[in-house]
Scaffold this motif. Sequence first.
Motif, PDB file in Angstrom:
ATOM      1  N   GLN A 148       0.915  -1.105   0.040  1.00 36.90           N
ATOM      2  CA  GLN A 148      -0.335  -0.038  -0.028  1.00 36.90           C
ATOM      3  C   GLN A 148       0.969   1.423   0.000  1.00 36.90           C
ATOM      4  O   GLN A 148       0.478   2.240  -0.771  1.00 36.90           O
ATOM      5  CB  GLN A 148      -0.989   0.067   1.149  1.00 36.90           C
ATOM      6  N   LEU A 149       1.890   1.183   0.912  1.00 37.03           N
ATOM      7  CA  LEU A 149       2.796   2.318   0.916  1.00 37.03           C
ATOM      8  C   LEU A 149       3.529   2.705  -0.562  1.00 37.03           C
ATOM      9  O   LEU A 149       3.474   3.657  -1.246  1.00 37.03           O
ATOM     10  CB  LEU A 149       3.775   2.235   1.848  1.00 37.03           C
ATOM     11  N   LYS A 207       2.245   1.900  -3.509  1.00 37.19           N
ATOM     12  CA  LYS A 207       1.277   2.357  -4.383  1.00 37.19           C
ATOM     13  C   LYS A 207       1.240   3.700  -4.044  1.00 37.19           C
ATOM     14  O   LYS A 207       0.982   4.599  -4.911  1.00 37.19           O
ATOM     15  CB  LYS A 207       0.004   1.556  -4.172  1.00 37.19           C
ATOM     16  N   ARG A 208       1.102   4.261  -2.790  1.00 41.54           N
ATOM     17  CA  ARG A 208       1.182   5.543  -2.276  1.00 41.54           C
ATOM     18  C   ARG A 208       2.143   6.389  -2.958  1.00 41.54           C
ATOM     19  O   ARG A 208       2.077   7.601  -3.581  1.00 41.54           O
ATOM     20  CB  ARG A 208       0.959   5.875  -0.921  1.00 41.54           C
ATOM     21  N   ASP A 209       3.372   5.853  -2.833  1.00 42.02           N
ATOM     22  CA  ASP A 209       4.407   6.722  -3.315  1.00 42.02           C
ATOM     23  C   ASP A 209       4.564   6.591  -4.706  1.00 42.02           C
ATOM     24  O   ASP A 209       4.904   7.748  -5.355  1.00 42.02           O
ATOM     25  CB  ASP A 209       5.931   5.807  -2.945  1.00 42.02           C
ATOM     26  N   GLN A 241       1.886   7.112  -6.682  1.00 43.46           N
ATOM     27  CA  GLN A 241       0.868   8.024  -6.729  1.00 43.46           C
ATOM     28  C   GLN A 241       1.501   9.675  -6.445  1.00 43.46           C
ATOM     29  O   GLN A 241       1.254  10.397  -7.210  1.00 43.46           O
ATOM     30  CB  GLN A 241      -0.312   8.044  -5.811  1.00 43.46           C
ATOM     31  N   ILE A 242       2.345   9.508  -5.501  1.00 44.53           N
ATOM     32  CA  ILE A 242       2.970  10.813  -5.048  1.00 44.53           C
ATOM     33  C   ILE A 242       3.897  11.371  -6.264  1.00 44.53           C
ATOM     34  O   ILE A 242       3.928  12.402  -6.810  1.00 44.53           O
ATOM     35  CB  ILE A 242       3.886  10.724  -3.662  1.00 44.53           C
ATOM     36  N   TYR A 272      -1.298  14.037   1.368  1.00 45.50           N
ATOM     37  CA  TYR A 272      -0.691  12.727   2.086  1.00 45.50           C
ATOM     38  C   TYR A 272      -0.306  12.782   3.680  1.00 45.50           C
ATOM     39  O   TYR A 272      -0.083  11.793   4.258  1.00 45.50           O
ATOM     40  CB  TYR A 272       0.070  12.047   1.326  1.00 45.50           C
TER      41      TYR A 272
END
Length: 114
Positions: A60-61, A63-65, A67-68, A84
């Motif tokens: 999940q992290l 994926k978030r990274d 996106q960032i 975020y």
Amino acid sequence: MSRDQMPEILSDLADRTQALLADFGLEAEAAEQIGFALADEIAASWGGQPIYIAKGTRFQLSKRDLQIFDEQRALGINGLAKKYKLSVQRVYKIIARIRQERIASRQKTLPFGE
């Protein structure tokens, strides 16, 4: 195995599988059959074993990274930090890491000794 004979976790797996397949446009009857088939397969393969299922925090992290990294031009560093709930420094580190990973993945490895 009928639904009322199925352990709760397998019933939940069948229901969730059915719902996901329906979300992808599969007709309800086929989605239900696949959900039950998957639950039966899991029971046959792993039944009786203690199984730990990780929450996938690292995934999940990641994926978030990504996106960032993808949103950096649109939102800017401060906008990303706010969206975020991260520090500006952390956003810079994430972007630098993803950039390095992408560069490394594009570079070819030269064979040694030639």
